[in-house]
Design a protein around this motif. Structure first.
Motif, PDB file in Angstrom:
ATOM      1  N   PRO A   1       0.864  -1.155  -0.090  1.00 59.74           N
ATOM      2  CA  PRO A   1      -0.037   0.184   0.031  1.00 59.74           C
ATOM      3  C   PRO A   1       1.000   1.278  -0.043  1.00 59.74           C
ATOM      4  O   PRO A   1       1.919   1.441   0.770  1.00 59.74           O
ATOM      5  CB  PRO A   1      -0.820  -0.120   1.300  1.00 59.74           C
ATOM      6  CG  PRO A   1       0.024  -0.984   2.270  1.00 59.74           C
ATOM      7  CD  PRO A   1       0.721  -1.854   1.340  1.00 59.74           C
TER       8      PRO A   1
ATOM      9  N   TYR B   1      -0.249   4.298   0.712  1.00 57.88           N
ATOM     10  CA  TYR B   1      -0.831   4.992   1.978  1.00 57.88           C
ATOM     11  C   TYR B   1      -1.157   4.083   3.099  1.00 57.88           C
ATOM     12  O   TYR B   1      -1.743   3.015   2.708  1.00 57.88           O
ATOM     13  CB  TYR B   1      -1.928   5.991   1.528  1.00 57.88           C
ATOM     14  CG  TYR B   1      -1.495   6.884   0.579  1.00 57.88           C
ATOM     15  CD1 TYR B   1      -0.581   8.184   0.835  1.00 57.88           C
ATOM     16  CD2 TYR B   1      -1.833   6.713  -0.635  1.00 57.88           C
ATOM     17  CE1 TYR B   1      -0.105   9.003  -0.040  1.00 57.88           C
ATOM     18  CE2 TYR B   1      -1.529   7.670  -1.831  1.00 57.88           C
ATOM     19  CZ  TYR B   1      -0.474   9.011  -1.624  1.00 57.88           C
ATOM     20  OH  TYR B   1      -0.417   9.734  -2.457  1.00 57.88           O
TER      21      TYR B   1
ATOM     22  N   PRO C   1      -3.771   2.035   5.032  1.00 57.30           N
ATOM     23  CA  PRO C   1      -5.013   1.594   4.673  1.00 57.30           C
ATOM     24  C   PRO C   1      -5.896   1.391   5.910  1.00 57.30           C
ATOM     25  O   PRO C   1      -5.470   1.298   7.056  1.00 57.30           O
ATOM     26  CB  PRO C   1      -4.885   0.265   4.192  1.00 57.30           C
ATOM     27  CG  PRO C   1      -3.683  -0.262   4.762  1.00 57.30           C
ATOM     28  CD  PRO C   1      -2.729   0.815   5.083  1.00 57.30           C
ATOM     29  N   LYS C   2      -7.248   1.965   5.668  1.00 57.28           N
ATOM     30  CA  LYS C   2      -8.292   2.099   6.707  1.00 57.28           C
ATOM     31  C   LYS C   2      -8.655   0.597   7.137  1.00 57.28           C
ATOM     32  O   LYS C   2      -9.017   0.320   8.165  1.00 57.28           O
ATOM     33  CB  LYS C   2      -9.344   2.911   6.316  1.00 57.28           C
ATOM     34  CG  LYS C   2      -8.860   4.394   6.179  1.00 57.28           C
ATOM     35  CD  LYS C   2     -10.105   5.261   5.717  1.00 57.28           C
ATOM     36  CE  LYS C   2      -9.707   6.567   5.550  1.00 57.28           C
ATOM     37  NZ  LYS C   2     -10.843   7.420   5.413  1.00 57.28           N
TER      38      LYS C   2
ATOM     39  N   THR D   1      -8.620  -3.779   5.615  1.00 59.57           N
ATOM     40  CA  THR D   1      -7.499  -4.677   4.983  1.00 59.57           C
ATOM     41  C   THR D   1      -7.280  -4.660   3.635  1.00 59.57           C
ATOM     42  O   THR D   1      -8.106  -4.423   2.775  1.00 59.57           O
ATOM     43  CB  THR D   1      -8.188  -6.306   5.215  1.00 59.57           C
ATOM     44  OG1 THR D   1      -8.594  -6.505   6.546  1.00 59.57           O
ATOM     45  CG2 THR D   1      -7.332  -7.349   4.953  1.00 59.57           C
ATOM     46  N   HIS D   2      -6.034  -4.638   3.172  1.00 54.01           N
ATOM     47  CA  HIS D   2      -5.466  -4.127   1.924  1.00 54.01           C
ATOM     48  C   HIS D   2      -5.253  -5.306   1.179  1.00 54.01           C
ATOM     49  O   HIS D   2      -5.146  -6.575   1.819  1.00 54.01           O
ATOM     50  CB  HIS D   2      -4.373  -3.525   1.988  1.00 54.01           C
ATOM     51  CG  HIS D   2      -3.718  -2.665   0.825  1.00 54.01           C
ATOM     52  ND1 HIS D   2      -2.847  -3.375  -0.275  1.00 54.01           N
ATOM     53  CD2 HIS D   2      -4.244  -1.624   0.249  1.00 54.01           C
ATOM     54  CE1 HIS D   2      -2.834  -2.462  -1.215  1.00 54.01           C
ATOM     55  NE2 HIS D   2      -3.711  -1.704  -1.206  1.00 54.01           N
TER      56      HIS D   2
ATOM     57  N   SER E   1      -2.877  -6.251  -0.548  1.00 51.56           N
ATOM     58  CA  SER E   1      -1.462  -6.732  -0.226  1.00 51.56           C
ATOM     59  C   SER E   1      -1.393  -7.784   0.853  1.00 51.56           C
ATOM     60  O   SER E   1      -0.334  -8.580   0.931  1.00 51.56           O
ATOM     61  CB  SER E   1      -0.486  -5.663   0.046  1.00 51.56           C
ATOM     62  OG  SER E   1      -0.907  -4.812   1.113  1.00 51.56           O
ATOM     63  N   CYS E   2      -2.195  -7.814   1.570  1.00 54.73           N
ATOM     64  CA  CYS E   2      -2.455  -8.944   2.722  1.00 54.73           C
ATOM     65  C   CYS E   2      -2.475 -10.495   2.058  1.00 54.73           C
ATOM     66  O   CYS E   2      -2.243 -11.311   2.828  1.00 54.73           O
ATOM     67  CB  CYS E   2      -3.480  -8.820   3.896  1.00 54.73           C
ATOM     68  SG  CYS E   2      -3.057  -7.196   4.599  1.00 54.73           S
TER      69      CYS E   2
END
Length: 416
Positions: A153, A155, A157-158, A160-161, A163-164
């Motif tokens: 990410p 920025y 993330p608020k 779960t992105h 990229s997880c």
């Protein structure tokens, strides 16, 4: 000898001197203005005579652009013409924009007999893209960036992105993205996100699956010579994330007027649509409506019998595509319809087979040119067969591919 005289104020005035009058000042001002107007008119006429001269093209060129920039603008403009003829409207627009930025009136410098042929532009386009793709992929591999996921990410993330997710899950998502309908446009858009997704979209296993769906096991030995994506780009194939559209027109003679004064002529325009599916199914339709109205009718494989869409199958043979679609004509059972009944039974009286053969051409095989068109009619009752081979005239215009976003919104199965 007296050279001057005293003024009443005591100052000496030169003999013959007199104060300027308003009339004299006005005459001098008019004379100056007329001389300026004459010089302006003379200069203007010289510029007009120079601009009308055919031997002075340099006068039209924008200031500051000469020599190499003129030649570069000319080459870009000619490439734009070649791209437009090949059906690449977006690429042609980019070439035209770059050329006009260098020289706004670049068309005055061009000799239209120097336009590169479509074949040259096609070959160069595929080869250059494959070469650039291999270089970019190799440069990414040489970075030696070891990460556990395909992206990170930018920025915080608020939630779960993406990229997880591990790489194995991302690859499985890619198989669903391409799906069994081979939505390769979405795969190319995924490769533009970041370096990690670019490498995922260039995975050899994904492109090997694509080639096997298209050509079964006939290309299993090609991976040793070149990457599977390059095999896909260089081997003729239809596209599945859109529709091939052909616009045709002809002139029909109308009825003569009552006073025999004139005889009208009507310009009739209509469209032909062909959509290919990866499993060998094809849909064909002829209609006077524009694509905005008709493309939705070719979205699903299951069509209603009341529509004008014909279904069939196609087969590839090199760059040639053989298409066979069927149409049925129904008649009431026992002859004339029974008026006492609301719905009379119908039976098939004629079976019409349309045999069409095309050749894939154009940039990245986005053009379908007619090769042969035959109509076979079978009379069910008598068993008589009629074969009509149509002449390929100016009405049989070629098809050009157009992407349709709604065709790739839903994936029913992953890429096998």
């Amino acid at each position: 000898m007296e050279k001057g005289r005293r003024s009443p104020s005591g100052e000496t005035e030169d003999e013959g001197w007199s104060s300027p009058t308003p009339e004299k000042e006005q005459l001098e001002q008019e004379a100056a203005e007329s001389s300026e107007l004459v010089s302006f008119r003379k200069k203007w006429k010289e510029e007009l005579s120079v601009s009308r001269s055919p031997n002075s093209p340099d006068k039209y060129r924008s200031p500051g652009f000469h020599g190499d920039k003129d030649q570069e603008a000319k080459e870009l403009y000619l490439k734009g013409i070649a791209s437009e003829r090949a059906g690449e409207s977006y690429l042609a627009m980019l070439y035209y924009r770059q050329a006009t930025k260098l020289v706004p009136e670049v068309e005055r410098l061009c000799n239209f007999s120097d336009v590169p042929t479509i074949k040259d532009s096609e070959d160069g386009g595929v080869d250059s893209e494959c070469h650039f793709d291999s270089q970019l992929l190799q440069s990414f591999k040489n970075m030696n960036i070891h990460v556990a996921t395909s992206c990170e990410p930018q920025y915080p993330p608020k939630g779960t992105h993406i990229s997880c997710l591990p790489n194995d899950v991302i690859r499985h998502v890619v198989l669903w993205l391409v799906s069994d309908e081979l939505d390769l446009k979405s795969l190319e858009q995924l490769s533009m996100v970041c370096r990690g997704y670019y490498m995922v979209a260039r995975d050899q296993d994904v492109w090997r699956r694509v080639c096997r769906v298209l050509w079964k096991d006939s290309l299993t030995n090609c991976s040793a010579q070149s990457p599977w994506r390059q095999v896909y780009l260089e081997t003729p194939h239809p596209h599945f994330y859109g529709c091939y559209i052909s616009k045709a027109s002809y002139v029909r003679v109308g009825e003569q007027s009552l006073d025999n004064f004139y005889k009208p002529f009507h310009l009739v325009e209509y469209y032909r649509y062909i959509r290919f599916f990866a499993d060998g199914l094809v849909m064909y339709m002829t209609a006077p409506e524009e694509p905005q109205v008709c493309l939705s009718k070719l979205k699903a494989k299951q069509v209603k019998s009341s529509t004008s869409v014909l279904c069939g199958h196609y087969r590839m043979n090199g760059s040639h595509v053989s298409v066979v679609v069927k149409s049925y004509r129904f008649e009431p059972v026992g002859g004339a319809p029974n008026k006492s009944k609301k719905h009379s039974k119908l039976e098939v009286s004629h079976e019409v087979n349309f045999h069409m053969e095309f050749q894939l051409k154009g940039s990245f095989f986005r053009k379908l040119s007619w090769v042969q068109y035959t109509i076979t009619t079978l009379h069910r009752q008598s068993g008589q067969v009629e074969v009509n081979e149509l002449e390929l005239d100016s009405k049989m215009t070629p098809f050009f591919f157009s992407p349709v976003k709604s065709y790739t919104v839903i994936s029913h199965k992953p890429l096998p």
